[in-house]
Design an enzyme around this catalytic site. Sequence first.
Site, PDB file in Angstrom:
ATOM      1  N   GLU A 124       0.865  -1.184   0.000  1.00  0.00           N
ATOM      2  CA  GLU A 124       0.000   0.000   0.000  1.00  0.00           C
ATOM      3  C   GLU A 124       0.895   1.225   0.000  1.00  0.00           C
ATOM      4  O   GLU A 124       1.880   1.257   0.755  1.00  0.00           O
ATOM      5  CB  GLU A 124      -0.906   0.023   1.239  1.00  0.00           C
ATOM      6  CG  GLU A 124      -1.943   1.139   1.137  1.00  0.00           C
ATOM      7  CD  GLU A 124      -2.930   1.166   2.318  1.00  0.00           C
ATOM      8  OE1 GLU A 124      -2.779   0.381   3.267  1.00  0.00           O
ATOM      9  OE2 GLU A 124      -3.839   1.996   2.259  1.00  0.00           O
ATOM     10  N   GLY A 172       2.640   2.270  10.922  1.00  0.00           N
ATOM     11  CA  GLY A 172       2.380   1.462  12.110  1.00  0.00           C
ATOM     12  C   GLY A 172       2.267  -0.019  11.789  1.00  0.00           C
ATOM     13  O   GLY A 172       2.910  -0.853  12.411  1.00  0.00           O
ATOM     14  N   MET A 216       0.271  -3.013   8.599  1.00  0.00           N
ATOM     15  CA  MET A 216      -0.412  -3.148   7.314  1.00  0.00           C
ATOM     16  C   MET A 216      -1.298  -4.383   7.285  1.00  0.00           C
ATOM     17  O   MET A 216      -0.881  -5.477   7.652  1.00  0.00           O
ATOM     18  CB  MET A 216       0.658  -3.205   6.215  1.00  0.00           C
ATOM     19  CG  MET A 216       0.077  -3.328   4.828  1.00  0.00           C
ATOM     20  SD  MET A 216      -0.928  -1.878   4.401  1.00  0.00           S
ATOM     21  CE  MET A 216      -2.136  -2.643   3.326  1.00  0.00           C
ATOM     22  N   GLU A 217      -2.507  -4.170   6.784  1.00  0.00           N
ATOM     23  CA  GLU A 217      -3.577  -5.180   6.872  1.00  0.00           C
ATOM     24  C   GLU A 217      -3.597  -6.195   5.740  1.00  0.00           C
ATOM     25  O   GLU A 217      -4.672  -6.732   5.424  1.00  0.00           O
ATOM     26  CB  GLU A 217      -4.918  -4.436   6.895  1.00  0.00           C
ATOM     27  CG  GLU A 217      -5.340  -3.749   5.568  1.00  0.00           C
ATOM     28  CD  GLU A 217      -4.986  -2.280   5.472  1.00  0.00           C
ATOM     29  OE1 GLU A 217      -4.051  -1.830   6.166  1.00  0.00           O
ATOM     30  OE2 GLU A 217      -5.642  -1.568   4.681  1.00  0.00           O
ATOM     31  N   ASN A 218      -2.474  -6.542   5.125  1.00  0.00           N
ATOM     32  CA  ASN A 218      -2.450  -7.533   4.046  1.00  0.00           C
ATOM     33  C   ASN A 218      -3.320  -8.745   4.390  1.00  0.00           C
ATOM     34  O   ASN A 218      -3.285  -9.229   5.512  1.00  0.00           O
ATOM     35  CB  ASN A 218      -1.017  -8.018   3.823  1.00  0.00           C
ATOM     36  CG  ASN A 218      -0.030  -6.877   3.851  1.00  0.00           C
ATOM     37  OD1 ASN A 218      -0.135  -5.964   3.060  1.00  0.00           O
ATOM     38  ND2 ASN A 218       0.876  -6.907   4.814  1.00  0.00           N
ATOM     39  N   HIS A 225      -7.013  -2.682  14.919  1.00  0.00           N
ATOM     40  CA  HIS A 225      -7.232  -1.902  13.692  1.00  0.00           C
ATOM     41  C   HIS A 225      -6.953  -2.760  12.450  1.00  0.00           C
ATOM     42  O   HIS A 225      -7.784  -2.835  11.538  1.00  0.00           O
ATOM     43  CB  HIS A 225      -6.317  -0.668  13.720  1.00  0.00           C
ATOM     44  CG  HIS A 225      -6.403   0.205  12.510  1.00  0.00           C
ATOM     45  ND1 HIS A 225      -7.175   1.347  12.471  1.00  0.00           N
ATOM     46  CD2 HIS A 225      -5.818   0.100  11.288  1.00  0.00           C
ATOM     47  CE1 HIS A 225      -7.047   1.903  11.279  1.00  0.00           C
ATOM     48  NE2 HIS A 225      -6.223   1.169  10.538  1.00  0.00           N
ATOM     49  N   GLU A 226      -5.784  -3.381  12.426  1.00  0.00           N
ATOM     50  CA  GLU A 226      -5.432  -4.165  11.234  1.00  0.00           C
ATOM     51  C   GLU A 226      -6.364  -5.362  11.084  1.00  0.00           C
ATOM     52  O   GLU A 226      -6.771  -5.707   9.979  1.00  0.00           O
ATOM     53  CB  GLU A 226      -3.972  -4.627  11.292  1.00  0.00           C
ATOM     54  CG  GLU A 226      -2.946  -3.513  11.505  1.00  0.00           C
ATOM     55  CD  GLU A 226      -3.092  -2.318  10.587  1.00  0.00           C
ATOM     56  OE1 GLU A 226      -3.572  -2.479   9.447  1.00  0.00           O
ATOM     57  OE2 GLU A 226      -2.739  -1.187  11.005  1.00  0.00           O
ATOM     58  N   HIS A 271      -9.642  -4.333   9.555  1.00  0.00           N
ATOM     59  CA  HIS A 271      -9.568  -4.082   8.110  1.00  0.00           C
ATOM     60  C   HIS A 271      -9.994  -5.311   7.299  1.00  0.00           C
ATOM     61  O   HIS A 271     -10.334  -5.181   6.129  1.00  0.00           O
ATOM     62  CB  HIS A 271      -8.144  -3.724   7.705  1.00  0.00           C
ATOM     63  CG  HIS A 271      -7.829  -2.242   7.717  1.00  0.00           C
ATOM     64  ND1 HIS A 271      -8.668  -1.294   7.187  1.00  0.00           N
ATOM     65  CD2 HIS A 271      -6.737  -1.565   8.166  1.00  0.00           C
ATOM     66  CE1 HIS A 271      -8.108  -0.093   7.312  1.00  0.00           C
ATOM     67  NE2 HIS A 271      -6.933  -0.220   7.913  1.00  0.00           N
ATOM     68  N   GLU A 317     -10.104   3.790   6.121  1.00  0.00           N
ATOM     69  CA  GLU A 317      -9.330   4.228   7.280  1.00  0.00           C
ATOM     70  C   GLU A 317     -10.171   4.950   8.339  1.00  0.00           C
ATOM     71  O   GLU A 317     -10.054   4.677   9.526  1.00  0.00           O
ATOM     72  CB  GLU A 317      -8.140   5.090   6.841  1.00  0.00           C
ATOM     73  CG  GLU A 317      -7.112   4.336   5.989  1.00  0.00           C
ATOM     74  CD  GLU A 317      -6.546   3.089   6.651  1.00  0.00           C
ATOM     75  OE1 GLU A 317      -6.727   2.900   7.884  1.00  0.00           O
ATOM     76  OE2 GLU A 317      -5.908   2.279   5.936  1.00  0.00           O
TER      77      GLU A 317
HETATM   78  N1  PHE Z   1      -3.194   0.757   5.792  1.00  0.00           N
HETATM   79  C1  PHE Z   1      -2.336   0.880   6.941  1.00  0.00           C
HETATM   80  C2  PHE Z   1      -3.278   1.081   8.128  1.00  0.00           C
HETATM   81  O1  PHE Z   1      -3.755   2.059   8.466  1.00  0.00           O
HETATM   82  C3  PHE Z   1      -1.396   2.020   6.924  1.00  0.00           C
HETATM   83  C4  PHE Z   1      -0.315   1.967   5.913  1.00  0.00           C
HETATM   84  C5  PHE Z   1      -0.384   2.749   4.784  1.00  0.00           C
HETATM   85  C6  PHE Z   1       0.772   1.162   6.100  1.00  0.00           C
HETATM   86  C7  PHE Z   1       0.625   2.748   3.849  1.00  0.00           C
HETATM   87  C8  PHE Z   1       1.801   1.162   5.190  1.00  0.00           C
HETATM   88  C9  PHE Z   1       1.731   1.954   4.065  1.00  0.00           C
HETATM   89  O2  PHE Z   1      -3.768   0.261   8.704  1.00  0.00           O
HETATM   90 ZN    ZN Z   2      -5.819   1.405   8.577  1.00  0.00          ZN
END
Ligand code: PHE
Ligand code: ZN
Length: 877
Positions: free
Chosen positions: A124, A264, A266-268, A300-301, A304, A323
């Site tokens: 992302e 912080g 990432m929600e992969n 949070h993740e 997502h 977000e």
């Molecule tokens: N999508 C992630 C989050 O808020 C934030 C993020 C954005 C991490 C871009 C890395 C790069 O949960």
């Molecule tokens: Zn997020």
Amino acid sequence: MPQNNPDVIHLEDYRVPDFLIEHVELHVDLGDGGTRVGSRLTLRRNGEHGRPLVLHGEGLELLSIALDGKSLAAGRYRLDDETLTVEGLGAEAVLETECRIDPDGNTALEGLYRSNGTFCTQCEAEGFRKITWYLDRPDVMARFRTTIVGDRTTQPVMLSNGNPVASGTTGDNRHWVTWEDPFPKPSYLFALVAGDLAVVEDSFTTRSGREVALRIYVEHGNEDRCGHAMTALKHAMAWDERVYGREYDLDIFMIVAVSDFNMGAMENKGLNVFNAKYILAKPETATDVDFDGIESVVAHEYFHNWTGNRVTCRDWFQLTLKEGLTVFRDQQFSADMNSAAVKRIADVQRLRAAQFPEDGGPLAHPIQPQSYIEINNFYTATVYEKGAEVIRMIHRLLGTDGFRKGSDLYFERHDGQAVTTEDFVAAMEDANDADLGQFRRWYVQAGTPRLICSGDYDAADGSYLLTVRQETPATPGQPEKAPLHMPFAVGLIGRDGADLPLRLAGENSAEAGTRVLQLREAESRFRFVDIPERPVASLLRGFSAPVRLEFAQPAEDLAFRMAHDSDDFNRWEAAQELQNKVLLGLVADRRAGRPLVLPDMLAEALGTALDDDGADPSLLALMLTLPGEVMLAQHMEVIDVEAIHDVREFAVKALAERLRDRLLARYRACHAAARPGFDGASMAARHLQNACLAYLSQLDDIGRETALAQYRERRTMTETMAALARIAASDWPERDEALADFHAAWRNDPLVIDKWFTVQATAARADTLEHVLALAGHEDFTLRNPNRVRALIGAFASANPTAFHRADGAGYDFVAERILALDASNPQVAARLIAPFGQWRRYDKARQERMLNQLKRIVSQPGLSKDVREVASKSLN
Ligand code: PHE
Ligand code: ZN
């Protein structure tokens, strides 16, 4: 920025993709001397057109390319810096490419890179194009099958999204594994991790009875620091089932903690990648604030998975769709796990500290921006935090059940789709038969509205007239603002401290407590009747809308509300307002050369609060803590950095002298009550203990003794750091020794060493900049690790106003120089350090000029990244 700048991307230019990708097969061969990425894309033309296929790709070395099984000659495709164009595709086609990339040389930490030897990805927003050629946009959703090949010794663990479906060895001490993700997803949710990692395992049984394996991967030696993250994950999974009816959908949920990460976490899909800071914790190494951060980021993740992954964004202008909503959900979750009022206060503090300045400065943008140059620059406090406030208002307007009906409909309609904020609002409306027409303005209008309120009590007819005017200041590109629709929660408090029953003129019945009024017009009037005595109004309870409230309330009323307001958030807010009033009055005295005298009223109000043994200690800690310098500055037309600092120090010391015995008694009681560990009562006790210490340490006799004893006791990191912060800011002879001792004790623990840098960067001392300059040359300092950069440079620039804004401009010079140095390796993190310069308009002429000069210096640097150029040049406006 000129209007026709070809680098500017506009929401209004959105077009559906020319091609869709049904299936992706990746073959990633992790080798020395570069990684080879093979890709096989199954494509389908989207609609009737003859346009070529244009794939994104950056920094890729092409090794081979084939269309429908036949290798393509040089003339059949075109390659440039950012795209690969292929002509002559049929309605369906299979494109195979192979490329070489260099993860070891990847310092921007976007795409595939290495962190402490571990291969990991960050895709992302647009990082996937640095791995292979692709339609790297969120509205292209495909099923992924990924084979990773690596060394058995250095990459025993090889992970990607979904489930492992096959594996084997290939000789040469190499092995491979294939992962398959059954859910179609956009490329920004792709992840791959390979390295020598330890795993901590647990499981969760969903409410429909499916067992999900939970795995947290960390560097060896950190296995004992995963417990809190694992507990938070299980709580989050159960909470999302209970509150939103959302269940997890794969058989495995994996988290990997890495040391080098731009954000912080990432929600992969099925494979969250985290900044180690938001996973690793035990009481000896992490503070209570860190523990809270872990709980909320893990949640949070995880959240997502539904709000972001199952239903994703059509394009990056919709970022707040996932977000804002997911921040709101994690805030609700943390409020349910801990004290709701304390959580709400922390969220509002964060909004005010980061988002309000953004919304009032040159980078102001609506939660749904209309244009951008570099999307990485729009992961902002506005999109996230104000976005969450907008969702919270919808929740307030529709109520808990109405909101749930709306979210159910949203998931039902859009599961598996890439959608817009409009789709979300429409689902909320349709499920509730509500009209959010005017409310939609929150998505497109920037700026923090001011609510200018007045109340008139008419003793003759026993009525109270509340008048509310709303005004949103102009922001760049938006000179005129329209009135907004918002919930406005109010209460009227009677002389006995209880909420009065509220009945508006024309209504039949009254109800006691909080009443949620709706504002729609530029000016609204509400007449409450049957009010037997002059009430004390409590407005914007729970911070029901993200606005600046302007309501001139006498100090006596504020003190009364501190003691009696039934809304805990507003009890704290009353304390803040009283403290603001007193401190800003003292600033005016100092500027006029009048002697500083602390009004009795403040000491009395805080003394009363300290005597209240029944109150939540955490809430009391927050009430006792005077607004910080950055907060106070927001209330000044022209920020007087030195006056704010001196006055605040004066007030803390004067209060410490006045309240000495009570502070000491509370300090001791809390110290005795707290147990190491993450239990609510102990955390609250430590919070109050440290709030008392902040006062007591101003007293030369007992202060030094207390701070040093707390430091030497080394009970929890929360206590150690609070004490070290007092010591680092002091002139006590033990200062240098304590800092050296702390470093020696934790030198092998990067997350703790980050704290060591920050405590020195934020110390309020005349020579802080000199210390920071020396620290920037310390052997443990590196621009390559984003946490370390934030710990020293970020903390200095955003949390030490007297040092950063030093009159001679040396603070500005230091930070600008590091921004330029960092831009060469990591533009995304460099761009985030510019924000404090964007506030230049708020300072005196001499500082304005110095800040502007640094911005100009940055903009004129040859070879600047898009990221830094966009933020710096917009900041000049
Ligand atoms: N999508 C992630 C989050 O808020 C934030 C993020 C954005 C991490 C871009 C890395 C790069 O949960
Ligand atoms: Zn997020």
